[in-house]
Design a protein around this motif. Structure first.
Motif, PDB file in Angstrom:
ATOM      1  N   GLU A 183       4.057   5.588  -5.612  1.00  0.00           N
ATOM      2  CA  GLU A 183       4.039   5.601  -7.071  1.00  0.00           C
ATOM      3  C   GLU A 183       2.913   6.480  -7.601  1.00  0.00           C
ATOM      4  O   GLU A 183       3.072   7.153  -8.619  1.00  0.00           O
ATOM      5  CB  GLU A 183       3.927   4.173  -7.600  1.00  0.00           C
ATOM      6  N   GLY A 184       1.775   6.498  -6.927  1.00  0.00           N
ATOM      7  CA  GLY A 184       0.664   7.360  -7.334  1.00  0.00           C
ATOM      8  C   GLY A 184       1.021   8.831  -7.225  1.00  0.00           C
ATOM      9  O   GLY A 184       0.739   9.621  -8.135  1.00  0.00           O
ATOM     10  N   ILE A 185       1.661   9.199  -6.129  1.00  0.00           N
ATOM     11  CA  ILE A 185       2.079  10.592  -5.948  1.00  0.00           C
ATOM     12  C   ILE A 185       3.147  10.957  -6.969  1.00  0.00           C
ATOM     13  O   ILE A 185       3.130  12.044  -7.552  1.00  0.00           O
ATOM     14  CB  ILE A 185       2.570  10.821  -4.495  1.00  0.00           C
ATOM     15  N   LEU A 186       4.060  10.033  -7.231  1.00  0.00           N
ATOM     16  CA  LEU A 186       5.099  10.262  -8.231  1.00  0.00           C
ATOM     17  C   LEU A 186       4.472  10.468  -9.616  1.00  0.00           C
ATOM     18  O   LEU A 186       4.830  11.416 -10.340  1.00  0.00           O
ATOM     19  CB  LEU A 186       6.058   9.077  -8.245  1.00  0.00           C
ATOM     20  N   LEU A 187       3.520   9.623  -9.983  1.00  0.00           N
ATOM     21  CA  LEU A 187       2.839   9.758 -11.268  1.00  0.00           C
ATOM     22  C   LEU A 187       2.095  11.091 -11.350  1.00  0.00           C
ATOM     23  O   LEU A 187       2.142  11.785 -12.371  1.00  0.00           O
ATOM     24  CB  LEU A 187       1.871   8.594 -11.498  1.00  0.00           C
ATOM     25  N   PHE A 188       1.422  11.463 -10.264  1.00  0.00           N
ATOM     26  CA  PHE A 188       0.706  12.740 -10.232  1.00  0.00           C
ATOM     27  C   PHE A 188       1.670  13.905 -10.466  1.00  0.00           C
ATOM     28  O   PHE A 188       1.389  14.805 -11.255  1.00  0.00           O
ATOM     29  CB  PHE A 188      -0.011  12.908  -8.887  1.00  0.00           C
ATOM     30  N   ASP A 189       2.807  13.898  -9.785  1.00  0.00           N
ATOM     31  CA  ASP A 189       3.799  14.969  -9.950  1.00  0.00           C
ATOM     32  C   ASP A 189       4.321  15.043 -11.382  1.00  0.00           C
ATOM     33  O   ASP A 189       4.463  16.128 -11.948  1.00  0.00           O
ATOM     34  CB  ASP A 189       4.977  14.785  -8.984  1.00  0.00           C
ATOM     35  N   ILE A 190       4.596  13.884 -11.966  1.00  0.00           N
ATOM     36  CA  ILE A 190       5.104  13.865 -13.348  1.00  0.00           C
ATOM     37  C   ILE A 190       4.030  14.361 -14.313  1.00  0.00           C
ATOM     38  O   ILE A 190       4.311  15.159 -15.212  1.00  0.00           O
ATOM     39  CB  ILE A 190       5.580  12.449 -13.720  1.00  0.00           C
ATOM     40  N   MET A 191       2.791  13.915 -14.122  1.00  0.00           N
ATOM     41  CA  MET A 191       1.697  14.364 -14.996  1.00  0.00           C
ATOM     42  C   MET A 191       1.490  15.871 -14.860  1.00  0.00           C
ATOM     43  O   MET A 191       1.234  16.561 -15.846  1.00  0.00           O
ATOM     44  CB  MET A 191       0.398  13.621 -14.661  1.00  0.00           C
ATOM     45  N   GLU A 192       1.588  16.378 -13.636  1.00  0.00           N
ATOM     46  CA  GLU A 192       1.449  17.818 -13.402  1.00  0.00           C
ATOM     47  C   GLU A 192       2.497  18.580 -14.208  1.00  0.00           C
ATOM     48  O   GLU A 192       2.189  19.562 -14.871  1.00  0.00           O
ATOM     49  CB  GLU A 192       1.581  18.109 -11.899  1.00  0.00           C
ATOM     50  N   LYS A 193       3.727  18.113 -14.151  1.00  0.00           N
ATOM     51  CA  LYS A 193       4.841  18.799 -14.824  1.00  0.00           C
ATOM     52  C   LYS A 193       4.784  18.634 -16.347  1.00  0.00           C
ATOM     53  O   LYS A 193       4.927  19.599 -17.087  1.00  0.00           O
ATOM     54  CB  LYS A 193       6.166  18.248 -14.295  1.00  0.00           C
ATOM     55  N   GLU A 194       4.591  17.407 -16.794  1.00  0.00           N
ATOM     56  CA  GLU A 194       4.688  17.097 -18.226  1.00  0.00           C
ATOM     57  C   GLU A 194       3.422  17.391 -19.026  1.00  0.00           C
ATOM     58  O   GLU A 194       3.484  17.577 -20.228  1.00  0.00           O
ATOM     59  CB  GLU A 194       5.064  15.618 -18.424  1.00  0.00           C
ATOM     60  N   VAL A 195       2.265  17.422 -18.355  1.00  0.00           N
ATOM     61  CA  VAL A 195       1.011  17.541 -19.106  1.00  0.00           C
ATOM     62  C   VAL A 195       0.148  18.699 -18.609  1.00  0.00           C
ATOM     63  O   VAL A 195      -0.064  19.687 -19.316  1.00  0.00           O
ATOM     64  CB  VAL A 195       0.214  16.211 -19.061  1.00  0.00           C
ATOM     65  N   TRP A 196      -0.376  18.610 -17.399  1.00  0.00           N
ATOM     66  CA  TRP A 196      -1.411  19.538 -16.943  1.00  0.00           C
ATOM     67  C   TRP A 196      -0.925  20.976 -16.853  1.00  0.00           C
ATOM     68  O   TRP A 196      -1.537  21.878 -17.416  1.00  0.00           O
ATOM     69  CB  TRP A 196      -1.986  19.086 -15.610  1.00  0.00           C
ATOM     70  N   LYS A 197       0.169  21.188 -16.143  1.00  0.00           N
ATOM     71  CA  LYS A 197       0.683  22.542 -15.970  1.00  0.00           C
ATOM     72  C   LYS A 197       1.145  23.112 -17.310  1.00  0.00           C
ATOM     73  O   LYS A 197       0.887  24.270 -17.633  1.00  0.00           O
ATOM     74  CB  LYS A 197       1.841  22.534 -14.961  1.00  0.00           C
ATOM     75  N   LEU A 224       0.828  -1.202   0.000  1.00  0.00           N
ATOM     76  CA  LEU A 224       0.000   0.000   0.000  1.00  0.00           C
ATOM     77  C   LEU A 224       0.862   1.252   0.000  1.00  0.00           C
ATOM     78  O   LEU A 224       0.606   2.204  -0.745  1.00  0.00           O
ATOM     79  CB  LEU A 224      -0.940  -0.013   1.207  1.00  0.00           C
ATOM     80  N   MET A 225       1.921   1.262   0.802  1.00  0.00           N
ATOM     81  CA  MET A 225       2.850   2.407   0.838  1.00  0.00           C
ATOM     82  C   MET A 225       3.499   2.621  -0.532  1.00  0.00           C
ATOM     83  O   MET A 225       3.632   3.751  -0.999  1.00  0.00           O
ATOM     84  CB  MET A 225       3.941   2.187   1.898  1.00  0.00           C
ATOM     85  N   LYS A 226       3.873   1.532  -1.175  1.00  0.00           N
ATOM     86  CA  LYS A 226       4.498   1.623  -2.498  1.00  0.00           C
ATOM     87  C   LYS A 226       3.493   2.181  -3.514  1.00  0.00           C
ATOM     88  O   LYS A 226       3.838   3.014  -4.347  1.00  0.00           O
ATOM     89  CB  LYS A 226       5.008   0.249  -2.934  1.00  0.00           C
ATOM     90  N   GLU A 227       2.242   1.723  -3.415  1.00  0.00           N
ATOM     91  CA  GLU A 227       1.195   2.233  -4.307  1.00  0.00           C
ATOM     92  C   GLU A 227       1.002   3.732  -4.147  1.00  0.00           C
ATOM     93  O   GLU A 227       0.900   4.466  -5.125  1.00  0.00           O
ATOM     94  CB  GLU A 227      -0.136   1.522  -4.013  1.00  0.00           C
ATOM     95  N   TYR A 228       0.926   4.197  -2.899  1.00  0.00           N
ATOM     96  CA  TYR A 228       0.784   5.632  -2.641  1.00  0.00           C
ATOM     97  C   TYR A 228       1.971   6.412  -3.184  1.00  0.00           C
ATOM     98  O   TYR A 228       1.820   7.450  -3.821  1.00  0.00           O
ATOM     99  CB  TYR A 228       0.611   5.913  -1.137  1.00  0.00           C
TER     100      TYR A 228
END
Length: 193
Positions: A22-36, A16-20
């Motif tokens: 990786e999820g936060i890491l994916l969110f940060d990357i998506m924020e930088k590379e796509v959304w922002k 569960l900790m690993k999932e969280y």
């Protein structure tokens, strides 16, 4: 220390900790590379809009000023001021804050009150969910292409999708995806009832 003890006594916690993480890491990357990037890149938005302009069209629209109030009497009084061309009365009502004003270029389905009036220039009263409206249709605009500002929200969303596809394409070229067929088969077997 406490984390190690929890992981030893609850192995699912580590997963569960690993999932969280990786999820936060994916969110940060998506924020930088796509959304922002899509939200802040106004030049890219315009370029995308121009390349896909045929996609951004509208049906018949009306140049409209809509007045709304919680009472039918207020709208009736306002309508009387319009019919008498009493600008002083209209201004007093607007200052009293009993009436809310919205101006724009709308399609009939954009606002519930618009679907309840004749679709031609004029002054109309309408009611929807105990809100009362005075709708001044100034002009009917034929179907046609949207301006960038009118389509901007849709353009940003589509531009984000485009940036995401480009980014995933670059990742696929850079990193080869290999599927462990034996592990996949084992997982599928475990998932079967």
């Amino acid at each position: 220390m406490l984390e190690v003890q929890i992981i030893k006594s609850h192995p699912d916690f580590e997963m569960l900790m690993k999932e969280y993480y990786e999820g936060i890491l994916l969110f940060d990357i998506m924020e930088k590379e796509v959304w922002k990037k899509a939200n802040e890149d106004s030049i890219g938005q315009v370029k995308y809009f121009k390349a896909h302009a045929k996609k951004y069209t509208a049906g018949e629209r009306a140049v409209t000023v809509m007045y709304s109030s919680g009472t039918a009497e207020t709208i009736s009084t306002l309508k009387g001021f319009f019919e008498k061309n009493d600008t002083t009365g209209i201004q007093k009502m607007m200052k009293s804050k009993e009436v809310r004003k919205e101006t724009g270029l709308f399609q009939k389905e954009d606002r519930p009150a618009l679907s309840k009036i004749e679709w031609k220039p004029g002054l109309y009263s309408a009611e929807n969910n105990r809100m009362y409206y005075l709708v001044h249709v100034k002009e009917i605009v034929p179907p046609g292409p949207l301006l960038f500002e009118e389509a901007r929200a849709s353009v940003i969303s589509d531009y984000q999708d485009s940036l995401e596809k480009e980014w995933l394409g670059r990742l696929r070229k850079k990193y080869q995806v290999k599927v462990n067929e034996k592990a996949k088969k084992d997982v599928v077997q475990k998932l079967k009832p």
